[in-house]
Design a protein around this motif. Structure first.
Motif, short mmCIF file in Angstrom:
data_model
loop_
_atom_site.label_atom_id
_atom_site.label_comp_id
_atom_site.label_asym_id
_atom_site.label_seq_id
_atom_site.Cartn_x
_atom_site.Cartn_y
_atom_site.Cartn_z
N GLU A 169 0.83 -1.20 0.00
CA GLU A 169 0.00 0.00 0.00
C GLU A 169 0.87 1.26 0.00
O GLU A 169 0.65 2.18 -0.79
N ALA A 170 1.87 1.26 0.86
CA ALA A 170 2.72 2.44 0.98
C ALA A 170 3.46 2.70 -0.34
O ALA A 170 3.55 3.84 -0.80
N ILE A 171 3.94 1.63 -0.96
CA ILE A 171 4.68 1.81 -2.22
C ILE A 171 3.73 2.29 -3.31
O ILE A 171 4.04 3.22 -4.06
N GLY A 172 2.55 1.68 -3.38
CA GLY A 172 1.56 2.08 -4.39
C GLY A 172 1.25 3.57 -4.29
O GLY A 172 1.27 4.30 -5.29
N HIS A 173 0.99 4.03 -3.08
CA HIS A 173 0.64 5.44 -2.90
C HIS A 173 1.84 6.36 -3.14
O HIS A 173 1.68 7.46 -3.68
N ALA A 174 3.02 5.88 -2.78
CA ALA A 174 4.22 6.71 -3.03
C ALA A 174 4.43 6.87 -4.54
O ALA A 174 4.78 7.95 -5.01
N LEU A 175 4.17 5.82 -5.28
CA LEU A 175 4.32 5.91 -6.75
C LEU A 175 3.31 6.89 -7.32
O LEU A 175 3.63 7.68 -8.21
N LEU A 176 2.10 6.85 -6.78
CA LEU A 176 1.08 7.79 -7.26
C LEU A 176 1.49 9.23 -6.92
O LEU A 176 1.38 10.13 -7.75
N ASP A 177 1.99 9.42 -5.70
CA ASP A 177 2.41 10.77 -5.30
C ASP A 177 3.47 11.33 -6.24
O ASP A 177 3.50 12.52 -6.52
N GLU A 178 4.33 10.42 -6.74
CA GLU A 178 5.40 10.87 -7.65
C GLU A 178 4.84 11.49 -8.93
O GLU A 178 5.50 12.30 -9.55
N VAL A 179 3.65 11.05 -9.37
CA VAL A 179 3.16 11.55 -10.66
C VAL A 179 2.12 12.67 -10.49
O VAL A 179 1.65 13.22 -11.48
N LEU A 180 1.78 12.98 -9.26
CA LEU A 180 0.80 14.05 -9.03
C LEU A 180 1.52 15.39 -8.94
O LEU A 180 2.65 15.44 -8.44
#
Ligand code: TTP
Ligand code: MG
Length: 376
Positions: A329-340
């Motif tokens: 979960e943490a990695i998934g959200h961190a990846l999303l944060d990178e593209v926002l």
């Protein structure tokens, strides 16, 4: 351009000796299963996929292909080409079951079976378990058994390496068999347009066209330094493939490469909070499937597809396998944060765990494992 230099391990190619390789690929797989199970659909143009405004075809029957319908085509386009096109939703559980049936047939002839997806596999029958000795005969027997035991047709290619066997299985589709014998491979490859080469996508083919490379023969006119300059790591493969040479072995047990979930959204979205909600649901679904399959993987990849179908991916690889849902979960959200924040709204969100260290026999692939509206 001249063909003076060559890849360093050419001698290894010669030393490796010829193998007997079969590539089997089911015809219009999902669509044929639907026509098998619903006889009223036989002989008709049908598509498998979402029929809504945002649907995409996973595949379509050969009757629909006559109208120009193709895999990965938006359903709206397919319906314009073929107004009578009949849609059916995919039934992955049935396709997976058929995939196991054909895998069991292959395993009667050789343990060296490398599935590429639910409907295709490479078999190395240099030595076969029944002592048949002829790869062509084995391919014929396998096709006949697939028809008898599943009610479906498969095409097969027989040759002395994977590259040629795969080209051959496509040559006489549907329900066809093609053999490329030792001595015929170079000529066969050189007569083909490069877009038919495995691993060369539409963009690769375009780049080659820009360099004056349209066919396998054009590729053989390029020396290895030129190819390395333009195609980097792919150069040696291309150099050999154009000569009908492929050193890759059939590797058994490579069915599962990743566990992932993709969702096509009802409406394109760009807000970070809406995307986080979608991602949270995808994480739930994917983690359940990861646990169910007992998979352990080190790489998490987030994929976003924009409204114009352009794609953006972000991946993170850990030194060891992702150990818990919280970590996933943490990695998934961190990846999303990178593209926002996003430059454009997205239509599809996907999250995948790969670099798996299990050899699970379930035969699922990214395609077979997709959920919701189909990803392509
Ligand atoms: P393919 O073997 O590429 O296609 P096919 O079996 O439908 O047709 P052919 O006779 O040309 O081999 O793919 C196998 C299945 O994988 C296909 O039935 C549906 C699925 N698939 C997708 O979901 N999306 C795609 O973009 C493609 C190409 C296939
Ligand atoms: Mg197929």
């Amino acid at each position: 351009m001249s063909a003076t230099a060559s890849p360093a391990d050419d001698s290894a190619e010669e030393a490796s000796g010829l193998r007997k390789i079969i590539h089997v690929d089911m015809d219009a797989f999902y669509a044929s299963v639907e026509q098998r199970d619903e006889p009223a659909l036989r002989g008709l143009p049908i598509a498998v996929g979402g029929s809504g405004p945002r649907g995409v075809l996973t595949t379509c029957s050969y009757e629909a292909r006559k109208f120009g319908c193709r895999s990965a085509m938006p359903s709206a386009t397919a319906r314009r080409l073929c107004p009578g096109l009949i849609f059916r939703p995919p039934r992955f559980a049935v396709y997976t079951q058929v995939s196991h049936q054909i895998r069991d047939i292959f395993l009667d002839y050789t343990p060296h079976v490398e599935p590429l997806s639910l409907d295709e596999a490479f078999l190395d029958v240099t030595e076969d378990l029944k002592g048949i000795g002829s790869a062509v005969r084995i391919a014929e027997l396998i096709r006949a058994r697939i028809k008898a035991e599943t009610g479906l047709t498969a095409s097969a290619g027989v040759s002395y390496n994977k590259f040629l066997a795969k080209l051959a299985s496509d040559q006489h589709k549907p329900d066809g068999l093609c053999v490329i014998r030792p001595g015929e491979g170079a000529q066969f490859a050189q007569g083909l347009p490069v877009r038919r080469f495995f691993g060369i996508g539409p963009r690769g083919a375009e780049k080659m066209a820009g360099l004056g490379i349209e066919t396998g023969a054009d590729l053989t006119a390029c020396d290895i330094a030129f190819l390395r300059g333009h195609f980097g790591a792919q150069a040696d493969y291309l150099y050999r493939a154009a000569r009908g040479i492929d050193l890759r072995r059939v590797k058994a047990g490579r069915a599962r490469k990743s566990v992932g979930t993709e969702r096509t959204l009802d409406k394109d979205i760009s807000s970070g909070s809406a995307l986080r909600k979608v991602l949270a649901r995808i994480i739930e679904l994917t983690w359940t499937r990861i646990e169910k399959s007992g998979s352990h993987g080190r790489t998490v990849t987030l994929k976003l597809k924009h409204g114009d179908f352009s794609q953006l991916t972000r991946a993170r690889s850990l030194p060891s396998t992702v150990a818990s849902k919280a970590e996933f979960e943490a990695i998934g959200h961190a990846l999303l944060d990178e593209v926002l924040p996003l430059a454009q709204p997205v239509r599809l969100v996907g999250l995948t765990l790969s670099a798996l260290d299990d050899e699970s026999e379930q035969g699922l692939t990214q395609i077979g494992a997709s959920q919701g509206s189909l990803p392509f």
